[in-house]
Scaffold this active site. Structure first.
Site, PDB file in Angstrom:
ATOM      1  N   ASN A 118     -15.490  50.609 -19.074  1.00  0.00           N
ATOM      2  CA  ASN A 118     -15.361  51.860 -19.808  1.00  0.00           C
ATOM      3  C   ASN A 118     -15.757  51.656 -21.267  1.00  0.00           C
ATOM      4  O   ASN A 118     -16.903  51.245 -21.503  1.00  0.00           O
ATOM      5  CB  ASN A 118     -14.005  52.551 -19.600  1.00  0.00           C
ATOM      6  CG  ASN A 118     -12.777  51.735 -19.887  1.00  0.00           C
ATOM      7  OD1 ASN A 118     -12.412  50.848 -19.125  1.00  0.00           O
ATOM      8  ND2 ASN A 118     -12.090  52.054 -20.971  1.00  0.00           N
ATOM      9  N   ASP A 119     -14.921  51.924 -22.242  1.00  0.00           N
ATOM     10  CA  ASP A 119     -15.346  52.024 -23.635  1.00  0.00           C
ATOM     11  C   ASP A 119     -16.232  50.873 -24.107  1.00  0.00           C
ATOM     12  O   ASP A 119     -15.898  49.697 -23.898  1.00  0.00           O
ATOM     13  CB  ASP A 119     -14.129  52.022 -24.557  1.00  0.00           C
ATOM     14  CG  ASP A 119     -13.126  53.091 -24.235  1.00  0.00           C
ATOM     15  OD1 ASP A 119     -13.335  53.863 -23.288  1.00  0.00           O
ATOM     16  OD2 ASP A 119     -12.107  53.151 -24.946  1.00  0.00           O
TER      17      ASP A 119
END
Length: 538
Positions: A118-119
């Site tokens: 993710n991020d």
């Protein structure tokens, strides 16, 4: 070498002398997660939860254990002990022969070899390399067990995935953060002429989220965590567990380091002279997660600059910043919508380049593959004066152009003529389309792909791909779109970067009409088609 035993607590345990590059783990989604603990011969320990299976795996994941060669790794598992017997070490990833050939593998976006991402974290340029760290669960294709993954690139397009940078530790798991180069040795970690790369990250536990740091003297290939972590523990100050995602940068006018930290209901500003001791300065409410704060010239004028503050969701404010306090002057505005989240910009870009380069996480599923999530195209950010004042402009970086070859160009077409030109591309797995549409008296118009509206302009509500949109020319009846379609994603840059839309590409649909311009009597003033090279092709 592998030895198995049962501990008194009934958890199974194996010891493996690490002689090869990878440890391969069999994973089955129906298996309940159980705790697995790793202990090295040099005293490091960390824990994850794993769906380890003793039966037929759905897929395999791996740890790159190159840094542990010669050591004996003890693995303790609280689940079915029979699963431990399937873990094996090898100089190849299980299924390596099919790597990057998977059906749903994006062809011009970064994805990790295995597991969840993710991020983006720690985006930084150093020694002719762009570093992309990222939230990573190497043990499964769903969110959990946050590590910092790591990849590097010379051109922002072709990425080399490196071993995991940061592992969970006794404080918790590795949440999002940023990285800097300490050119002036303010933290004291430099070695001779080698400036330390320093990562700032949140460590998350069930009780709290605290801010920590680690440093590297070999361009991010290995890391040493600071012995006096955590740097900031602000749970009690805010009466909240949600204190995370430190973005750190050097603020030259005030000659100090600045940290922007999401705390409870917005972004806090902290400052430091040595990267170790941080003082709280101020707070701006109205943002959630993954803070950013940076300065941009308006229309390229270095004598007229504004500061941008944003969070994870694609909203931003324009204002001023004195090194301690961000003062909002305009906003909040949207610069993007849809599947992109938690975008971050690069630190340490050379002044000779001058760009503010961003990468965002694509919240896009890759289906039943052994990997999940992706990064969207890297973009360059700027401020442009519009009828409403300065606005953030987002365009793909120029480096992406190396991937595209024009395959057709036409002007002044009816929708039917444009659709005819697009017929041969209905089954393509990747394509770039540039189009300029004149809406005439259509109230609902755009471009669909197998029924999915990838461009959808509703003039009754002034809604463009689900967001309110007012064209620069208030009575304009035209709309331009630069459309990038990969196997699982759609990115559309409208009107030269004023607004960007991100979508998951729908794979399973009963509508097989392919590309289709729709709308009452619309005209396609310009249409360009580009073939796309795969970044995984040698």
């Amino acid at each position: 070498m592998l030895f198995t035993s049962i501990t008194p607590s009934s958890a199974a345990e194996i010891s493996i002398k690490i002689e090869k590059q990878y440890l391969n783990f069999p994973i089955a989604q129906e298996t309940e997660r159980s705790k697995m603990t790793f202990a090295t011969g040099q005293g490091s320990t960390w824990s994850v939860v794993v769906r380890l299976t003793a039966g037929q795996p759905d897929y395999w994941v791996f740890y790159d254990v190159t840094h542990l060669k010669g050591q004996t790794l003890k693995i303790t598992y609280e689940g079915d002990p029979n699963g431990l017997s399937q873990i094996y070490q090898s100089d190849q990833i299980h299924g390596q022969e099919n790597l990057y050939k998977e059906v749903n593998r994006p062809q011009f976006h970064f994805t990790t070899k295995r597991g969840w991402i993710n991020d983006p974290n720690g985006l930084i340029f150093h020694d002719d390399e762009y570093h992309l760290f990222y939230q990573h669960n190497p043990m499964e294709r769903e969110w959990e067990n946050m590590h910092w993954g790591h990849a590097v690139s010379k051109d922002l397009i072709h990425w080399e995935e490196l071993p995991t940078a940061l592992y969970p530790d006794e404080l918790g798991t590795m949440f999002s953060g940023s990285a800097v180069i300490d050119h002036d040795n303010t933290a004291g970690f430099n070695c001779g002429d080698t400036a330390a790369m320093i990562a700032f990250y949140t460590v998350a536990s069930p009780d709290r989220q605290v801010q920590c740091m680690a440093y590297s003297l070999d361009n991010g290939r290995s890391w040493t965590k600071y012995g006096n972590n955590p740097l900031i523990d602000s749970k009690e100050k805010w009466n909240s567990v949600d204190t995370r995602d430190p973005k750190v940068f050097w603020h030259a006018p005030s000659m100090r380091w600045v940290m922007v930290l999401n705390e409870r209901d917005g972004h806090s500003i902290y400052t430091s002279q040595n990267l170790k001791d941080w003082q709280y300065q101020s707070h701006v409410t109205g943002f959630w997660e993954c803070p950013e704060l940076f300065e941009l010239p308006v229309d390229g004028d270095e004598n007229n600059k504004k500061w941008i503050m944003y969070g994870a969701t694609g909203t931003y404010m324009i204002g001023s910043f004195d090194g301690r306090v961000f003062t909002p002057e305009a906003g909040k505005y949207y610069y993007c919508s849809g599947a992109q989240y938690a975008a971050q910009t690069f630190n340490n870009i050379p002044q000779t380049d001058g760009r503010r380069i961003q990468i965002g996480w694509g919240r896009i599923s890759q289906g039943e593959e052994a990997f999940n999530g992706m990064m969207m195209l890297p973009t360059s950010l700027s401020l442009r004066t519009t009828k409403e004042g300065p606005r953030l402009i987002v365009k793909p970086v120029t480096e992406v152009e190396q991937l595209f070859t024009q395959n057709g160009s036409w002007k002044n077409l009816t929708a039917e003529q444009a659709n005819k030109h697009l017929e041969q591309y209905h089954d393509t797995d990747r394509i770039r389309i540039k189009a300029r549409i004149k809406l005439s008296h259509a109230t609902d118009a755009g471009l669909s792909l197998n029924g999915q509206r990838i461009v959808n302009y509703d003039m009754n509500g002034n809604m463009l791909n689900g967001m309110f949109y007012s064209p620069e020319e208030r009575t304009s009846m035209t709309l331009s779109a630069d459309i990038f379609i990969d196997r699982t994603s759609v990115e559309v840059f409208f009107d030269d970067g004023v607004y960007t839309s991100y979508q998951e590409r729908k794979a399973n649909t009963n509508d097989k009409q392919g590309f289709h311009f729709f709308g009452n009597n619309i005209q396609v003033e310009e249409l360009e088609i580009y073939e796309v090279k795969s970044i995984w092709t040698p």
